[in-house]
Write a protein that holds these residues in place. Structure first.
Motif, PDB file in Angstrom:
ATOM      1  N   ASN A  27     -12.956  -1.079 -10.661  1.00 53.60           N
ATOM      2  CA  ASN A  27     -13.117  -2.193  -9.707  1.00 53.60           C
ATOM      3  C   ASN A  27     -11.990  -3.224  -9.807  1.00 53.60           C
ATOM      4  OD1 ASN A  27     -15.478  -1.141  -8.601  1.00 53.60           O
ATOM      5  ND2 ASN A  27     -16.705  -2.065 -10.223  1.00 53.60           N
ATOM      6  N   ARG A  28     -10.757  -2.728  -9.930  1.00 58.26           N
ATOM      7  CA  ARG A  28      -9.611  -3.632  -9.903  1.00 58.26           C
ATOM      8  C   ARG A  28      -9.178  -3.829  -8.456  1.00 58.26           C
ATOM      9  NH1 ARG A  28      -4.997  -2.091 -13.780  1.00 58.26           N
ATOM     10  NH2 ARG A  28      -4.258  -4.088 -13.022  1.00 58.26           N
ATOM     11  N   GLY A  29      -8.468  -4.894  -8.211  1.00 56.65           N
ATOM     12  CA  GLY A  29      -8.008  -5.184  -6.859  1.00 56.65           C
ATOM     13  C   GLY A  29      -8.985  -6.099  -6.136  1.00 56.65           C
ATOM     14  N   ARG A  30      -8.494  -6.779  -5.143  1.00 56.09           N
ATOM     15  CA  ARG A  30      -9.303  -7.717  -4.367  1.00 56.09           C
ATOM     16  C   ARG A  30      -9.122  -7.443  -2.889  1.00 56.09           C
ATOM     17  NH1 ARG A  30     -12.955  -9.647  -7.489  1.00 56.09           N
ATOM     18  NH2 ARG A  30     -12.315 -11.121  -9.047  1.00 56.09           N
ATOM     19  N   LEU A  31     -10.174  -7.627  -2.138  1.00 55.62           N
ATOM     20  CA  LEU A  31     -10.135  -7.417  -0.703  1.00 55.62           C
ATOM     21  C   LEU A  31      -9.276  -8.477  -0.017  1.00 55.62           C
ATOM     22  CD1 LEU A  31     -11.269  -5.544   1.436  1.00 55.62           C
ATOM     23  CD2 LEU A  31     -13.182  -7.099   1.693  1.00 55.62           C
ATOM     24  N   GLY A  32      -9.265  -9.683  -0.533  1.00 59.64           N
ATOM     25  CA  GLY A  32      -8.438 -10.748   0.039  1.00 59.64           C
ATOM     26  C   GLY A  32      -6.952 -10.444  -0.047  1.00 59.64           C
ATOM     27  N   VAL A  33      -6.529  -9.863  -1.164  1.00 58.11           N
ATOM     28  CA  VAL A  33      -5.125  -9.487  -1.316  1.00 58.11           C
ATOM     29  C   VAL A  33      -4.781  -8.378  -0.325  1.00 58.11           C
ATOM     30  CG1 VAL A  33      -3.424  -8.539  -2.913  1.00 58.11           C
ATOM     31  CG2 VAL A  33      -5.088 -10.202  -3.724  1.00 58.11           C
ATOM     32  N   ALA A  34      -5.705  -7.441  -0.121  1.00 61.94           N
ATOM     33  CA  ALA A  34      -5.478  -6.369   0.850  1.00 61.94           C
ATOM     34  C   ALA A  34      -5.359  -6.926   2.264  1.00 61.94           C
ATOM     35  CB  ALA A  34      -6.608  -5.352   0.778  1.00 61.94           C
ATOM     36  N   TYR A  35      -6.170  -7.912   2.611  1.00 63.18           N
ATOM     37  CA  TYR A  35      -6.079  -8.534   3.933  1.00 63.18           C
ATOM     38  C   TYR A  35      -4.757  -9.272   4.115  1.00 63.18           C
ATOM     39  CZ  TYR A  35     -10.917  -7.556   5.193  1.00 63.18           C
ATOM     40  OH  TYR A  35     -12.086  -6.936   5.527  1.00 63.18           O
ATOM     41  N   VAL A  36      -4.282  -9.917   3.066  1.00 67.15           N
ATOM     42  CA  VAL A  36      -3.003 -10.625   3.153  1.00 67.15           C
ATOM     43  C   VAL A  36      -1.865  -9.636   3.368  1.00 67.15           C
ATOM     44  CG1 VAL A  36      -1.340 -11.981   1.812  1.00 67.15           C
ATOM     45  CG2 VAL A  36      -3.735 -12.652   1.866  1.00 67.15           C
ATOM     46  N   VAL A  37      -1.880  -8.527   2.633  1.00 67.84           N
ATOM     47  CA  VAL A  37      -0.844  -7.504   2.799  1.00 67.84           C
ATOM     48  C   VAL A  37      -0.914  -6.919   4.199  1.00 67.84           C
ATOM     49  CG1 VAL A  37      -0.088  -5.225   2.012  1.00 67.84           C
ATOM     50  CG2 VAL A  37      -0.679  -6.983   0.352  1.00 67.84           C
ATOM     51  N   LEU A  38      -2.116  -6.650   4.694  1.00 68.16           N
ATOM     52  CA  LEU A  38      -2.281  -6.116   6.044  1.00 68.16           C
ATOM     53  C   LEU A  38      -1.777  -7.095   7.100  1.00 68.16           C
ATOM     54  CD1 LEU A  38      -3.417  -3.809   7.783  1.00 68.16           C
ATOM     55  CD2 LEU A  38      -5.572  -5.050   7.807  1.00 68.16           C
ATOM     56  N   ALA A  39      -2.059  -8.379   6.931  1.00 62.40           N
ATOM     57  CA  ALA A  39      -1.583  -9.384   7.883  1.00 62.40           C
ATOM     58  C   ALA A  39      -0.059  -9.492   7.870  1.00 62.40           C
ATOM     59  CB  ALA A  39      -2.207 -10.744   7.560  1.00 62.40           C
ATOM     60  N   LEU A  40       0.547  -9.386   6.694  1.00 64.56           N
ATOM     61  CA  LEU A  40       2.008  -9.424   6.605  1.00 64.56           C
ATOM     62  C   LEU A  40       2.641  -8.207   7.272  1.00 64.56           C
ATOM     63  CD1 LEU A  40       2.515 -10.753   2.973  1.00 64.56           C
ATOM     64  CD2 LEU A  40       2.958 -11.966   5.114  1.00 64.56           C
ATOM     65  N   VAL A  41       2.025  -7.045   7.132  1.00 65.41           N
ATOM     66  CA  VAL A  41       2.550  -5.839   7.777  1.00 65.41           C
ATOM     67  C   VAL A  41       2.451  -5.955   9.294  1.00 65.41           C
ATOM     68  CG1 VAL A  41       2.100  -3.370   8.133  1.00 65.41           C
ATOM     69  CG2 VAL A  41       2.170  -4.301   5.831  1.00 65.41           C
ATOM     70  N   VAL A  42       1.329  -6.449   9.795  1.00 63.14           N
ATOM     71  CA  VAL A  42       1.163  -6.618  11.238  1.00 63.14           C
ATOM     72  C   VAL A  42       2.171  -7.627  11.770  1.00 63.14           C
ATOM     73  CG1 VAL A  42      -0.413  -7.516  13.004  1.00 63.14           C
ATOM     74  CG2 VAL A  42      -1.234  -5.885  11.306  1.00 63.14           C
ATOM     75  N   MET A  43       2.367  -8.719  11.060  1.00 65.37           N
ATOM     76  CA  MET A  43       3.335  -9.736  11.483  1.00 65.37           C
ATOM     77  C   MET A  43       4.752  -9.175  11.482  1.00 65.37           C
ATOM     78  SD  MET A  43       3.235 -12.599  12.632  1.00 65.37           S
ATOM     79  CE  MET A  43       3.698 -14.268  12.667  1.00 65.37           C
ATOM     80  N   ALA A  44       5.095  -8.376  10.469  1.00 56.99           N
ATOM     81  CA  ALA A  44       6.424  -7.775  10.421  1.00 56.99           C
ATOM     82  C   ALA A  44       6.640  -6.793  11.566  1.00 56.99           C
ATOM     83  CB  ALA A  44       6.629  -7.069   9.082  1.00 56.99           C
ATOM     84  N   MET A  45       5.609  -6.040  11.919  1.00 61.02           N
ATOM     85  CA  MET A  45       5.740  -5.094  13.032  1.00 61.02           C
ATOM     86  C   MET A  45       5.902  -5.825  14.364  1.00 61.02           C
ATOM     87  SD  MET A  45       3.093  -2.105  11.934  1.00 61.02           S
ATOM     88  CE  MET A  45       3.510  -1.046  13.304  1.00 61.02           C
ATOM     89  N   ILE A  46       5.174  -6.925  14.547  1.00 56.19           N
ATOM     90  CA  ILE A  46       5.314  -7.720  15.774  1.00 56.19           C
ATOM     91  C   ILE A  46       6.714  -8.303  15.861  1.00 56.19           C
ATOM     92  CG2 ILE A  46       4.557  -9.850  16.907  1.00 56.19           C
ATOM     93  CD1 ILE A  46       1.725  -9.174  15.957  1.00 56.19           C
ATOM     94  N   LEU A  47       7.202  -8.868  14.759  1.00 56.08           N
ATOM     95  CA  LEU A  47       8.542  -9.453  14.765  1.00 56.08           C
ATOM     96  C   LEU A  47       9.620  -8.390  14.967  1.00 56.08           C
ATOM     97  CD1 LEU A  47       8.206 -12.085  11.923  1.00 56.08           C
ATOM     98  CD2 LEU A  47       8.341 -12.498  14.380  1.00 56.08           C
TER      99      LEU A  47
END
Length: 69
Positions: A27-47
């Motif tokens: 149970n390592r890892g956090r869902l919030g960190v995964a959401y942040v990484v996902l948001a950064l990837v989406v933002m990079a693809m839009i840009l």
């Protein structure tokens, strides 16, 4: 402890078998960190789609919007 959650995605990339074992059974890892990484990837693809040069961007700039991709 908090720094470990930020370093876990890098551990997952470098050691995928060990990292997914830790993710599933320890149970390592956090869902919030995964959401942040996902948001950064989406933002990079839009840009990337919005601001690519005209030689490599085959999208019509009149139809592009920063809110939709």
């Amino acid at each position: 402890m908090k720094q470990d959650y930020l370093r876990f995605p890098l551990h997952l990339i470098v050691h995928p078998f060990d990292g997914y074992w830790d993710l599933k059974y320890e149970n390592r890892g956090r869902l919030g960190v995964a959401y942040v990484v996902l948001a950064l990837v989406v933002m990079a693809m839009i840009l990337q789609r919005q601001y690519a040069g005209f030689l490599v961007n085959y999208n019509d700039p009149r139809t592009l919007s920063a809110s939709t991709s």
